[in-house]
Design an enzyme around this catalytic site. Sequence first.
Site, PDB file in Angstrom:
ATOM      1  N   HIS A 180       0.822  -1.221   0.000  1.00  0.00           N
ATOM      2  CA  HIS A 180       0.000   0.000   0.000  1.00  0.00           C
ATOM      3  C   HIS A 180       0.851   1.264   0.000  1.00  0.00           C
ATOM      4  O   HIS A 180       0.514   2.247  -0.653  1.00  0.00           O
ATOM      5  CB  HIS A 180      -0.994  -0.037   1.172  1.00  0.00           C
ATOM      6  CG  HIS A 180      -2.021  -1.109   0.986  1.00  0.00           C
ATOM      7  ND1 HIS A 180      -2.322  -2.050   1.945  1.00  0.00           N
ATOM      8  CD2 HIS A 180      -2.789  -1.422  -0.092  1.00  0.00           C
ATOM      9  CE1 HIS A 180      -3.235  -2.879   1.476  1.00  0.00           C
ATOM     10  NE2 HIS A 180      -3.535  -2.531   0.247  1.00  0.00           N
ATOM     11  N   GLU A 212     -14.647   0.714  -6.669  1.00  0.00           N
ATOM     12  CA  GLU A 212     -14.424  -0.719  -6.403  1.00  0.00           C
ATOM     13  C   GLU A 212     -15.677  -1.454  -6.878  1.00  0.00           C
ATOM     14  O   GLU A 212     -16.802  -1.063  -6.562  1.00  0.00           O
ATOM     15  CB  GLU A 212     -14.181  -0.925  -4.900  1.00  0.00           C
ATOM     16  CG  GLU A 212     -14.410  -2.320  -4.371  1.00  0.00           C
ATOM     17  CD  GLU A 212     -13.486  -3.392  -4.959  1.00  0.00           C
ATOM     18  OE1 GLU A 212     -12.270  -3.223  -4.934  1.00  0.00           O
ATOM     19  OE2 GLU A 212     -14.025  -4.421  -5.461  1.00  0.00           O
ATOM     20  N   ASP A 255      -5.361  -0.405  -8.360  1.00  0.00           N
ATOM     21  CA  ASP A 255      -5.054  -1.385  -7.314  1.00  0.00           C
ATOM     22  C   ASP A 255      -5.974  -2.580  -7.543  1.00  0.00           C
ATOM     23  O   ASP A 255      -6.954  -2.775  -6.839  1.00  0.00           O
ATOM     24  CB  ASP A 255      -5.298  -0.736  -5.942  1.00  0.00           C
ATOM     25  CG  ASP A 255      -5.032  -1.705  -4.801  1.00  0.00           C
ATOM     26  OD1 ASP A 255      -4.554  -2.822  -5.051  1.00  0.00           O
ATOM     27  OD2 ASP A 255      -5.317  -1.332  -3.651  1.00  0.00           O
ATOM     28  N   ASP A 304      -5.762  -9.878 -10.005  1.00  0.00           N
ATOM     29  CA  ASP A 304      -5.059 -10.434 -11.168  1.00  0.00           C
ATOM     30  C   ASP A 304      -5.887 -10.263 -12.447  1.00  0.00           C
ATOM     31  O   ASP A 304      -7.106 -10.060 -12.384  1.00  0.00           O
ATOM     32  CB  ASP A 304      -4.799 -11.940 -10.931  1.00  0.00           C
ATOM     33  CG  ASP A 304      -3.902 -12.147  -9.708  1.00  0.00           C
ATOM     34  OD1 ASP A 304      -3.318 -11.152  -9.243  1.00  0.00           O
ATOM     35  OD2 ASP A 304      -3.817 -13.284  -9.233  1.00  0.00           O
TER      36      ASP A 304
HETATM   37  N1  SAM Z   1      -3.279  -5.816  -3.456  1.00  0.00           N
HETATM   38  C1  SAM Z   1      -4.027  -6.715  -4.180  1.00  0.00           C
HETATM   39  C2  SAM Z   1      -3.326  -7.692  -5.027  1.00  0.00           C
HETATM   40  O1  SAM Z   1      -2.510  -7.322  -5.885  1.00  0.00           O
HETATM   41  O2  SAM Z   1      -3.599  -8.865  -4.842  1.00  0.00           O
HETATM   42  C3  SAM Z   1      -5.211  -6.117  -4.834  1.00  0.00           C
HETATM   43  C4  SAM Z   1      -6.161  -5.857  -3.750  1.00  0.00           C
HETATM   44  S1  SAM Z   1      -7.678  -5.147  -4.033  1.00  0.00           S
HETATM   45  C5  SAM Z   1      -8.566  -6.209  -2.932  1.00  0.00           C
HETATM   46  C6  SAM Z   1      -8.213  -5.645  -5.650  1.00  0.00           C
HETATM   47  C7  SAM Z   1      -9.652  -5.231  -5.890  1.00  0.00           C
HETATM   48  O3  SAM Z   1      -9.874  -4.938  -7.277  1.00  0.00           O
HETATM   49  C8  SAM Z   1     -10.693  -6.287  -5.518  1.00  0.00           C
HETATM   50  O4  SAM Z   1     -11.405  -5.865  -4.384  1.00  0.00           O
HETATM   51  C9  SAM Z   1     -11.580  -6.407  -6.755  1.00  0.00           C
HETATM   52  O5  SAM Z   1     -12.948  -6.548  -6.437  1.00  0.00           O
HETATM   53  C10 SAM Z   1     -11.276  -5.085  -7.455  1.00  0.00           C
HETATM   54  N2  SAM Z   1     -11.603  -5.089  -8.894  1.00  0.00           N
HETATM   55  C11 SAM Z   1     -11.379  -6.079  -9.780  1.00  0.00           C
HETATM   56  N3  SAM Z   1     -11.860  -5.721 -10.988  1.00  0.00           N
HETATM   57  C12 SAM Z   1     -12.377  -4.468 -10.859  1.00  0.00           C
HETATM   58  C13 SAM Z   1     -13.011  -3.560 -11.757  1.00  0.00           C
HETATM   59  N4  SAM Z   1     -13.222  -3.901 -13.026  1.00  0.00           N
HETATM   60  N5  SAM Z   1     -13.409  -2.359 -11.287  1.00  0.00           N
HETATM   61  C14 SAM Z   1     -13.209  -2.012  -9.986  1.00  0.00           C
HETATM   62  N6  SAM Z   1     -12.624  -2.845  -9.077  1.00  0.00           N
HETATM   63  C15 SAM Z   1     -12.205  -4.052  -9.521  1.00  0.00           C
END
Ligand code: SAM
Length: 277
Positions: A62, A106, A157, A160
């Site tokens: 972070h 998110e 952020d 995958d």
């Molecule tokens: N630090 C982390 C990692 O690299 O594993 C990433 C953490 S954060 C929890 C990733 C977030 O991206 C998830 O909560 C997921 O729901 C969100 N996410 C995935 N696709 C997305 C999209 N199209 N728009 C917004 N958020 C998205």
Amino acid sequence: MNLWFTESQTKNLGLQARIKETLFMGKSDFQDVAVVDTHQFGRMLVLDGVFQTTIADEFIYHEMIAHVPLFTHPNPKKVLVIGGGDGGTIREVVRHDAVEKAEMVEIDGMVVEVCKKFLPEISQALINHDPKLELKIGDGIGHMKDAENKYDVIIVDCSDPIGPGKGLFTPEFYQNVYKALKEDGLFVQQTESPFYHQELITYLHKEIGQLFPITKTYLANIPTYPSGLHCFTMGSKKYDPTAANIGNIQPLKTRYYNKDIHKSSFVLPNFVQELLK
Ligand code: SAM
């Protein structure tokens, strides 16, 4: 009890954590969501079986995804975070005095709610409704299509490049990021492990490099991420992160990031340089 949780980091390798307790398990419209308490790393968010963040090592990811771009831009007033449902990135973003408004988009409301309940150390800015923060539950891909000349810094952020995160790694998305940034804006995305995701990193660097005059990759050591060596890619319209004039960061207490780390994280081993040629 001898319960273990394994993340399959590749087809042939897994990272295993011994579990004290499963705190939450659910299925949202987008993914499987779990929080487990582990002996080694404390509480951990897991999405679709993939470790996302843990109490013990979250500060590294972070701080590095937030402070490197925010100390590269000399005046980051308006910031957007895409993804980051655990709240750790936005927690670091709102600590910057220069930041006046921090939007977060998110896709999965369940991630936000579960993290507020089980990982409050990470999601404190969400719990406290930080006055700079505007949280939107929605798709970051769609959000980018509508934005123009709006943000100083965008931080992607994401999880995958599978499931809901897949569209956040496409040329079309990067074109929209470029359009959404102001004329001196910059963006950063987490771009996986240079050890295991080499084709992806080469591809992303090329795509981002076609749009942004300054495209740089930087590294951080994150124990629970595949291979421990994690990379971030920055696309910048004007400011070079390796030439950033970083002022006094002291008021901001950090555990990993500092001025020297900012510079040294852009120094790449030869095998990573090869991927970016
Ligand atoms: N630090 C982390 C990692 O690299 O594993 C990433 C953490 S954060 C929890 C990733 C977030 O991206 C998830 O909560 C997921 O729901 C969100 N996410 C995935 N696709 C997305 C999209 N199209 N728009 C917004 N958020 C998205």
